[in-house]
Design a protein around this motif. Sequence first.
Motif, PDB file in Angstrom:
ATOM      1  N   ARG A 199      46.439  36.019  31.054  1.00  0.00           N
ATOM      2  CA  ARG A 199      46.883  35.937  32.444  1.00  0.00           C
ATOM      3  C   ARG A 199      46.757  34.474  32.849  1.00  0.00           C
ATOM      4  O   ARG A 199      45.682  33.868  32.702  1.00  0.00           O
ATOM      5  CB  ARG A 199      46.005  36.803  33.329  1.00  0.00           C
ATOM      6  N   ARG A 201      46.742  31.242  35.397  1.00  0.00           N
ATOM      7  CA  ARG A 201      46.364  30.947  36.776  1.00  0.00           C
ATOM      8  C   ARG A 201      46.239  29.433  36.904  1.00  0.00           C
ATOM      9  O   ARG A 201      45.718  28.768  36.005  1.00  0.00           O
ATOM     10  CB  ARG A 201      45.029  31.620  37.053  1.00  0.00           C
ATOM     11  N   THR A 210      43.120  33.448  31.385  1.00  0.00           N
ATOM     12  CA  THR A 210      41.999  34.381  31.268  1.00  0.00           C
ATOM     13  C   THR A 210      42.473  35.597  30.479  1.00  0.00           C
ATOM     14  O   THR A 210      43.638  35.993  30.562  1.00  0.00           O
ATOM     15  CB  THR A 210      41.489  34.826  32.661  1.00  0.00           C
ATOM     16  N   GLY A 211      41.555  36.165  29.731  1.00  0.00           N
ATOM     17  CA  GLY A 211      41.944  37.223  28.794  1.00  0.00           C
ATOM     18  C   GLY A 211      41.398  38.589  29.173  1.00  0.00           C
ATOM     19  O   GLY A 211      40.276  38.711  29.669  1.00  0.00           O
ATOM     20  N   TRP A 244      48.103  43.204  33.846  1.00  0.00           N
ATOM     21  CA  TRP A 244      47.190  42.072  33.925  1.00  0.00           C
ATOM     22  C   TRP A 244      47.961  40.756  33.759  1.00  0.00           C
ATOM     23  O   TRP A 244      47.787  39.820  34.534  1.00  0.00           O
ATOM     24  CB  TRP A 244      46.114  42.202  32.857  1.00  0.00           C
ATOM     25  N   SER A 247      50.148  40.014  36.745  1.00  0.00           N
ATOM     26  CA  SER A 247      49.454  39.741  38.006  1.00  0.00           C
ATOM     27  C   SER A 247      49.176  38.254  38.182  1.00  0.00           C
ATOM     28  O   SER A 247      48.806  37.808  39.261  1.00  0.00           O
ATOM     29  CB  SER A 247      48.148  40.527  38.081  1.00  0.00           C
TER      30      SER A 247
ATOM     31  N   LEU B  86      36.766  36.086  32.680  1.00  0.00           N
ATOM     32  CA  LEU B  86      37.332  35.300  33.781  1.00  0.00           C
ATOM     33  C   LEU B  86      36.786  33.881  33.799  1.00  0.00           C
ATOM     34  O   LEU B  86      36.902  33.178  34.815  1.00  0.00           O
ATOM     35  CB  LEU B  86      37.024  35.992  35.112  1.00  0.00           C
ATOM     36  N   ALA B  96      35.477  30.185  40.458  1.00  0.00           N
ATOM     37  CA  ALA B  96      35.263  31.500  39.845  1.00  0.00           C
ATOM     38  C   ALA B  96      35.415  32.610  40.879  1.00  0.00           C
ATOM     39  O   ALA B  96      35.941  33.681  40.598  1.00  0.00           O
ATOM     40  CB  ALA B  96      33.866  31.559  39.228  1.00  0.00           C
ATOM     41  N   ALA B  98      37.387  32.594  43.501  1.00  0.00           N
ATOM     42  CA  ALA B  98      38.820  32.836  43.741  1.00  0.00           C
ATOM     43  C   ALA B  98      39.424  33.673  42.610  1.00  0.00           C
ATOM     44  O   ALA B  98      40.194  34.614  42.851  1.00  0.00           O
ATOM     45  CB  ALA B  98      39.551  31.498  43.874  1.00  0.00           C
ATOM     46  N   GLY B  99      39.059  33.325  41.383  1.00  0.00           N
ATOM     47  CA  GLY B  99      39.589  34.080  40.234  1.00  0.00           C
ATOM     48  C   GLY B  99      39.108  35.513  40.214  1.00  0.00           C
ATOM     49  O   GLY B  99      39.844  36.432  39.831  1.00  0.00           O
ATOM     50  N   GLU B 102      41.086  37.632  42.640  1.00  0.00           N
ATOM     51  CA  GLU B 102      42.399  37.961  42.088  1.00  0.00           C
ATOM     52  C   GLU B 102      42.295  39.069  41.043  1.00  0.00           C
ATOM     53  O   GLU B 102      43.116  39.987  40.992  1.00  0.00           O
ATOM     54  CB  GLU B 102      43.037  36.720  41.450  1.00  0.00           C
ATOM     55  N   ALA B 103      41.268  38.982  40.222  1.00  0.00           N
ATOM     56  CA  ALA B 103      41.110  39.976  39.148  1.00  0.00           C
ATOM     57  C   ALA B 103      40.803  41.357  39.712  1.00  0.00           C
ATOM     58  O   ALA B 103      41.223  42.373  39.156  1.00  0.00           O
ATOM     59  CB  ALA B 103      40.007  39.544  38.195  1.00  0.00           C
ATOM     60  N   ALA B 106      43.552  43.675  40.076  1.00  0.00           N
ATOM     61  CA  ALA B 106      44.165  44.261  38.877  1.00  0.00           C
ATOM     62  C   ALA B 106      43.295  45.318  38.221  1.00  0.00           C
ATOM     63  O   ALA B 106      43.800  46.194  37.521  1.00  0.00           O
ATOM     64  CB  ALA B 106      44.470  43.158  37.861  1.00  0.00           C
TER      65      ALA B 106
END
Lengths: 441, 229
Positions: A199, A201, A210-211, A244, A247, B86, B96, B98-99, B102-103, B106
């Motif tokens: 993914r 970003r 990121t995985g 994922w 997104s 992440l 981190a 912010a990420g 977002e995650a 999902a």
Amino acid sequence: MTWSDAWVLAVRSVRRRIGRAVLTVFAVALAAALLSSLLVAAGSARARVLDQVSRGGPLAGIRVDAAAPDLSALDSDSPPRGDPRALDDDARDRIAALPGVRSVVPIVVNPVEIVLPVEPVVDPDVEPRPDPDDDRIFDRIVGVDIDRVDDLPISVIAGRLPVGPGEVVVSISYLRALELDRTAAPRVLGTEVAFGAPRARFVDDDVIITGRWQRSTIVGVVAQEANKGMIMTTRAVAAEARAWTLSGELPDFLDDAGSPYAALFVVAESLAEVSAVRQRITEVGYSTSAPESLIENVNRYVHVVELVLGGIGSIALVIAALGITNAMLAAVRERRREIGVLKAIGARDRDVRRVFVLEAAMLGLIGGIVGVAGGWAIALGLATGVNQYLAEQGLEQIALGFPIRVLVGGVVGATGLAVVAGLAPAHLAARLPARQAMGDR
Amino acid sequence: MIGHRFAARHKVGVVLVVGMSMLAGACTGGRDPAPEPAGTAATPKTLFVIGSSPTLGRGLEHPTRDSWPQLVLDQAFRPGDVLYNLAIPGGYTSEARAGFDEALGAATPDVVAIWIGGRDDLEDTPIEQFRADLEALVTAAGAEGADVVMATLLDGHPSDDRDPAYNEAIRSVAAAADASLVDLAVVDVARIPGDDEAFLPNEAGHRTIANEFIAAIGATGPGTAEIAP
């Protein structure tokens, strides 16, 4: 004279001249065996060739890609794709509603990084990979509805299909990555593979990947042409990986415009409908491919081969029928006195004819049954030998179908031909005057 | 008499047909044995890992295999469970956060492992901001019903040059949120030799870290036995 009386007389005649009857039956059986084994082999060969052409999927299968059609090459089996165009549930429903469409199976594909097993554990003879980066492969995961796999070009080579989120099957390309050939497919069963969906970003001006990692047990090896990809799993697992990736930002390695489905596999109602269905899907706005021309050509050539082989078998059967005629003529000559006695006690011409026709039919029937059974056994033996060879090569084995039409047709045909062959001698016997028959004696 | 003989011949025909049918049934290719289905598999568990360069396995020869998050996934989770790594190389805690937000759109985590702060320490992020970012992470994870595991920064090597305030902030946030704490600051973690990347754990160090996280997560997976260092 009743039919049962005629039957008794025919049986008695056969038993009295058992040696000649056995030889006659043997000739018919050989011919029937030749004919049926040739046709069974030809039928299996046709099925095998068509299976290869359709890549293990339905013959009337059509692949619909997430791309617009290239209007300059619509007649081609595999036309070039146009610009990327998203395939979603709406497109799937529209295509499923088209006339002539039997089923539509969505195919979800997502890029993944695959981590190969730590050791070359699957084959102790294989040297460890010298380049450390070789244990990381960037490929794809393919997700399909496993309960609809019969509608897809997928063949299980070893093991079984996945049933849960912790199970996957791998394709031949995965074996190649491990430096294994198809014959080694069983070795990877039960091993584990990890794969990560990326993914993207943006953080400041940097792209951060990121995985989403998943570890799964390999439960099968497949030859699959649903879509390129080393790993195949359930649609749900692939869809989660896809969600994922979608997104995040759409990076360069996604060349499908972020389509939820990479492709749809459509099965038309029949082979004859494929062309029309492809045309309708093109009108909906998607690129299609299907080996319809290839299948048509293969069918044509295999049909010619079947005609030639059937002709060879039929010639043998006609020669056997002539043998029946010969045997029956000899029987008429030897049984003139018996015919005379029958007529003297009131048997009519048609009664005598019936006895001889029944005798010929009996020889044809027995010869046909024995011959067809022998032909089936020959085909079975050939199939076993061929399957052993295919297994050694790591190829999918052939399943010899039970061609009931060929086998029943062989028995009925042999019997019918024998009846025809016996008509002339029977007629000769029936027309023999009683006085002449007795007098000759 | 004749009728009996006819019946006998008829039976022979029937036997032939049945025999042929059986032969047909026997003529199917065999399949290789495959692992039995695992039965009714539980819903896959989801592990979120928030970190920086060490969490991505930077400096390792096989980061996607030997980094501590992958080891935790291999050892403490079952096939089908999912790891969302992440981590951001050289990332601040604010990035981190912010990420992570977002995650969360999902996937929903069952476990969130947080090991971050090295960059904040290096760049002197105000400690209150660092604490606020950590608290935001922990609060967001707790709101999802996830078990939270936090780890302190490594502090056993000359290259660490650590400001103790950051680890104290991590400990206090973990205590306040009732999160599990992996106190890596007091654990001897093997490092990559040399000056440039001496702050990064080597393969053995990642195994040590993984063991600490596995113990803190209290996972009940099939491979919870300690990984040999």
